[in-house]
Design a protein around this motif. Structure first.
Motif, PDB file in Angstrom:
ATOM      1  N   ALA A  70       0.823  -1.207   0.000  1.00  0.00           N
ATOM      2  CA  ALA A  70       0.000   0.000   0.000  1.00  0.00           C
ATOM      3  C   ALA A  70       0.858   1.258   0.000  1.00  0.00           C
ATOM      4  N   LYS A  71       1.945   1.227   0.725  1.00  0.00           N
ATOM      5  CA  LYS A  71       2.811   2.405   0.823  1.00  0.00           C
ATOM      6  C   LYS A  71       3.377   2.803  -0.537  1.00  0.00           C
ATOM      7  N   GLN A 114      -8.861  17.787 -10.253  1.00  0.00           N
ATOM      8  CA  GLN A 114      -9.379  16.463  -9.930  1.00  0.00           C
ATOM      9  C   GLN A 114      -8.975  15.469 -11.011  1.00  0.00           C
ATOM     10  N   LEU A 115      -8.466  14.303 -10.570  1.00  0.00           N
ATOM     11  CA  LEU A 115      -8.019  13.262 -11.486  1.00  0.00           C
ATOM     12  C   LEU A 115      -8.895  12.023 -11.319  1.00  0.00           C
ATOM     13  N   VAL A 116      -8.760  11.125 -12.271  1.00  0.00           N
ATOM     14  CA  VAL A 116      -9.326   9.784 -12.143  1.00  0.00           C
ATOM     15  C   VAL A 116      -8.174   8.844 -11.821  1.00  0.00           C
ATOM     16  N   LEU A 117      -8.303   8.090 -10.743  1.00  0.00           N
ATOM     17  CA  LEU A 117      -7.271   7.133 -10.344  1.00  0.00           C
ATOM     18  C   LEU A 117      -7.814   5.723 -10.495  1.00  0.00           C
ATOM     19  N   LEU A 118      -7.127   4.905 -11.288  1.00  0.00           N
ATOM     20  CA  LEU A 118      -7.472   3.490 -11.445  1.00  0.00           C
ATOM     21  C   LEU A 118      -6.520   2.650 -10.601  1.00  0.00           C
ATOM     22  N   ILE A 119      -7.075   1.933  -9.627  1.00  0.00           N
ATOM     23  CA  ILE A 119      -6.310   0.929  -8.875  1.00  0.00           C
ATOM     24  C   ILE A 119      -6.712  -0.415  -9.458  1.00  0.00           C
ATOM     25  N   ASP A 120      -5.861  -0.944 -10.321  1.00  0.00           N
ATOM     26  CA  ASP A 120      -6.243  -2.066 -11.171  1.00  0.00           C
ATOM     27  C   ASP A 120      -5.847  -3.407 -10.554  1.00  0.00           C
ATOM     28  N   GLU A 121      -6.829  -4.295 -10.421  1.00  0.00           N
ATOM     29  CA  GLU A 121      -6.667  -5.660  -9.915  1.00  0.00           C
ATOM     30  C   GLU A 121      -6.159  -5.650  -8.479  1.00  0.00           C
ATOM     31  N   VAL A 122      -6.938  -5.030  -7.608  1.00  0.00           N
ATOM     32  CA  VAL A 122      -6.559  -4.870  -6.210  1.00  0.00           C
ATOM     33  C   VAL A 122      -6.372  -6.211  -5.518  1.00  0.00           C
ATOM     34  N   ASP A 123      -7.058  -7.254  -5.998  1.00  0.00           N
ATOM     35  CA  ASP A 123      -6.996  -8.558  -5.340  1.00  0.00           C
ATOM     36  C   ASP A 123      -5.748  -9.355  -5.681  1.00  0.00           C
ATOM     37  N   LYS A 124      -4.868  -8.809  -6.509  1.00  0.00           N
ATOM     38  CA  LYS A 124      -3.607  -9.499  -6.801  1.00  0.00           C
ATOM     39  C   LYS A 124      -2.626  -9.399  -5.634  1.00  0.00           C
ATOM     40  N   ALA A 125      -2.747  -8.332  -4.844  1.00  0.00           N
ATOM     41  CA  ALA A 125      -1.803  -8.085  -3.759  1.00  0.00           C
ATOM     42  C   ALA A 125      -2.142  -8.934  -2.541  1.00  0.00           C
ATOM     43  N   ASP A 126      -1.293  -8.831  -1.533  1.00  0.00           N
ATOM     44  CA  ASP A 126      -1.514  -9.508  -0.267  1.00  0.00           C
ATOM     45  C   ASP A 126      -2.847  -9.073   0.340  1.00  0.00           C
ATOM     46  N   ILE A 127      -3.448  -9.938   1.139  1.00  0.00           N
ATOM     47  CA  ILE A 127      -4.758  -9.666   1.716  1.00  0.00           C
ATOM     48  C   ILE A 127      -4.754  -8.416   2.581  1.00  0.00           C
ATOM     49  N   PHE A 129      -3.255  -5.673   1.866  1.00  0.00           N
ATOM     50  CA  PHE A 129      -3.142  -4.475   1.025  1.00  0.00           C
ATOM     51  C   PHE A 129      -4.383  -3.586   1.101  1.00  0.00           C
ATOM     52  N   PRO A 130      -5.603  -4.112   0.910  1.00  0.00           N
ATOM     53  CA  PRO A 130      -6.774  -3.235   1.007  1.00  0.00           C
ATOM     54  C   PRO A 130      -6.926  -2.604   2.387  1.00  0.00           C
ATOM     55  N   ASN A 131      -6.654  -3.387   3.448  1.00  0.00           N
ATOM     56  CA  ASN A 131      -6.767  -2.842   4.803  1.00  0.00           C
ATOM     57  C   ASN A 131      -5.797  -1.696   5.038  1.00  0.00           C
ATOM     58  N   ASP A 132      -4.611  -1.793   4.430  1.00  0.00           N
ATOM     59  CA  ASP A 132      -3.596  -0.754   4.625  1.00  0.00           C
ATOM     60  C   ASP A 132      -3.954   0.541   3.916  1.00  0.00           C
ATOM     61  N   LEU A 133      -4.972   0.512   3.066  1.00  0.00           N
ATOM     62  CA  LEU A 133      -5.389   1.727   2.357  1.00  0.00           C
ATOM     63  C   LEU A 133      -6.639   2.369   2.962  1.00  0.00           C
ATOM     64  N   LEU A 134      -7.183   1.746   4.021  1.00  0.00           N
ATOM     65  CA  LEU A 134      -8.467   2.193   4.538  1.00  0.00           C
ATOM     66  C   LEU A 134      -8.477   3.670   4.918  1.00  0.00           C
ATOM     67  N   ASN A 135      -7.537   4.070   5.755  1.00  0.00           N
ATOM     68  CA  ASN A 135      -7.539   5.454   6.228  1.00  0.00           C
ATOM     69  C   ASN A 135      -7.271   6.443   5.107  1.00  0.00           C
ATOM     70  N   SER A 165     -11.817 -11.014  -8.363  1.00  0.00           N
ATOM     71  CA  SER A 165     -12.322 -11.955  -7.349  1.00  0.00           C
ATOM     72  C   SER A 165     -11.352 -13.088  -7.075  1.00  0.00           C
ATOM     73  N   GLU A 166     -10.045 -12.812  -7.214  1.00  0.00           N
ATOM     74  CA  GLU A 166      -9.052 -13.833  -6.888  1.00  0.00           C
ATOM     75  C   GLU A 166      -8.964 -14.044  -5.378  1.00  0.00           C
ATOM     76  N   LYS A 167      -9.239 -12.981  -4.616  1.00  0.00           N
ATOM     77  CA  LYS A 167      -9.258 -13.071  -3.157  1.00  0.00           C
ATOM     78  C   LYS A 167     -10.484 -12.332  -2.644  1.00  0.00           C
ATOM     79  N   GLU A 168     -10.965 -12.757  -1.482  1.00  0.00           N
ATOM     80  CA  GLU A 168     -12.040 -12.026  -0.815  1.00  0.00           C
ATOM     81  C   GLU A 168     -11.468 -10.737  -0.243  1.00  0.00           C
ATOM     82  N   LEU A 169     -12.181  -9.640  -0.433  1.00  0.00           N
ATOM     83  CA  LEU A 169     -11.735  -8.359   0.094  1.00  0.00           C
ATOM     84  C   LEU A 169     -12.344  -8.140   1.480  1.00  0.00           C
ATOM     85  N   PRO A 170     -11.616  -7.494   2.382  1.00  0.00           N
ATOM     86  CA  PRO A 170     -12.096  -7.311   3.767  1.00  0.00           C
ATOM     87  C   PRO A 170     -13.385  -6.490   3.810  1.00  0.00           C
ATOM     88  N   ASP A 171     -14.237  -6.816   4.767  1.00  0.00           N
ATOM     89  CA  ASP A 171     -15.504  -6.099   4.914  1.00  0.00           C
ATOM     90  C   ASP A 171     -15.288  -4.613   5.183  1.00  0.00           C
TER      91      ASP A 171
END
Length: 286
Positions: A70-71, A114-127, A129-135, A165-171
């Protein structure tokens, strides 16, 4: 948040269903990331490109890999370059800011437009990764301890996140997103999509192509069903090979443009044999 007149309606190169158009505009209005799922070839990645095109905004792309942290999207502190400069000269090593390089998420915050940011295939990273981007995605800011500086979004970017959908994303991550599953196009919508790419395609050939294509997608046990991108490639191959509509009605020319796994070719051969719906064929030469 964008103003009330900033609406996405699709582009001349990207046909959107009413449901997809609505959910894009909901995400923009709420200032929430839009999480998009759907089988490969349904246009998840192209959606972000066309949102940027339709709204006349710059697009930044963060391609996520298995090793992505995430960093990486926030900033990178180039300690190697600083060490080299301290040994060999060539930079002001006393100013750490010279060695702080913003990632794609950081850049999307640190801009006056204002830009458009594409975060492509978020589920490829470690589980994690999404949690580390929450804040960061929630507050649209982050802190750089090396410089004791906070980077806060001057204009909240339009964030599009894709997942296969390669991995379940955190709630907790899902709660911060607007969600949409892109259904595979109906034959009617697919006809519109094909017409965008091949406006002069003979209507009879188009009808035979769609009939064959959707028949293929109904075959059970395919490991990878043909997608929109493969359909468009197949049409191009048919046109280049001079294939006539009546040939498509009887055969499946250039099947390799549609079927990409050896096991699926075997399944297809069996299905053709059972149904009597034509035969595998390779007609026309380039």
């Amino acid at each position: 948040m964008t103003n009330q007149f900033d609406r996405f309606v699709g582009t001349d190169k990207y046909i959107v269903s009413p449901a997809l158009k609505d959910v894009v505009n909901v995400a923009i209005a709420l200032g929430r990331p839009l999480l998009v799922k759907g089988e490969p070839g349904t246009g998840k990645t192209l959606l972000a490109h066309n949102i940027a095109r339709g709204l006349e905004k710059e697009l930044l792309i963060w391609n996520v890999k298995s090793t992505t942290k995430a960093k990486d999207g926030l900033y990178v502190y180039d300690t190697v370059q600083r060490l080299n400069d301290s040994r060999f000269g060539g930079g002001d090593v006393s100013n750490i800011k010279n060695y702080i390089h913003l990632g794609q998420l950081g850049k999307s915050f640190n801009t006056s437009e204002q830009l458009v940011l594409l975060i492509d295939e978020v589920d490829k990273a470690d589980i994690e990764f999404p949690n580390d981007l929450l804040n960061e995605l929630d507050e649209m800011s982050f802190f750089i301890p090396e410089t004791e500086e906070t980077i806060a979004a001057k204009n909240r970017p339009i964030v599009i996140i894709t997942s296969n959908s390669e991995k379940e994303l955190p709630d907790a991550f899902l709660r911060r997103c607007v969600f949409h599953y892109i259904e595979f196009p109906t034959p009617e919508l697919m006809q519109e999509i094909v017409r965008v790419h091949y406006p002069d395609l003979e209507n009879r050939l188009l009808q035979e192509v769609l009939k064959r294509f959707y028949w293929l997608r109904e075959i059970d046990n395919f490991r990878k069903k043909p997608s929109t991108s493969e359909l468009l490639d197949w049409i191009q191959a048919l046109l280049a090979g001079g294939i006539k509509p009546e040939t498509v009605a009887k055969e499946l020319p250039f099947a390799g443009a549609l079927i990409k796994k050896e096991q699926d070719l075997e399944v297809l051969a069996s299905a053709v044999s059972r149904s009597g719906n034509g035969r595998l064929g390779l007609r026309g030469r380039f």
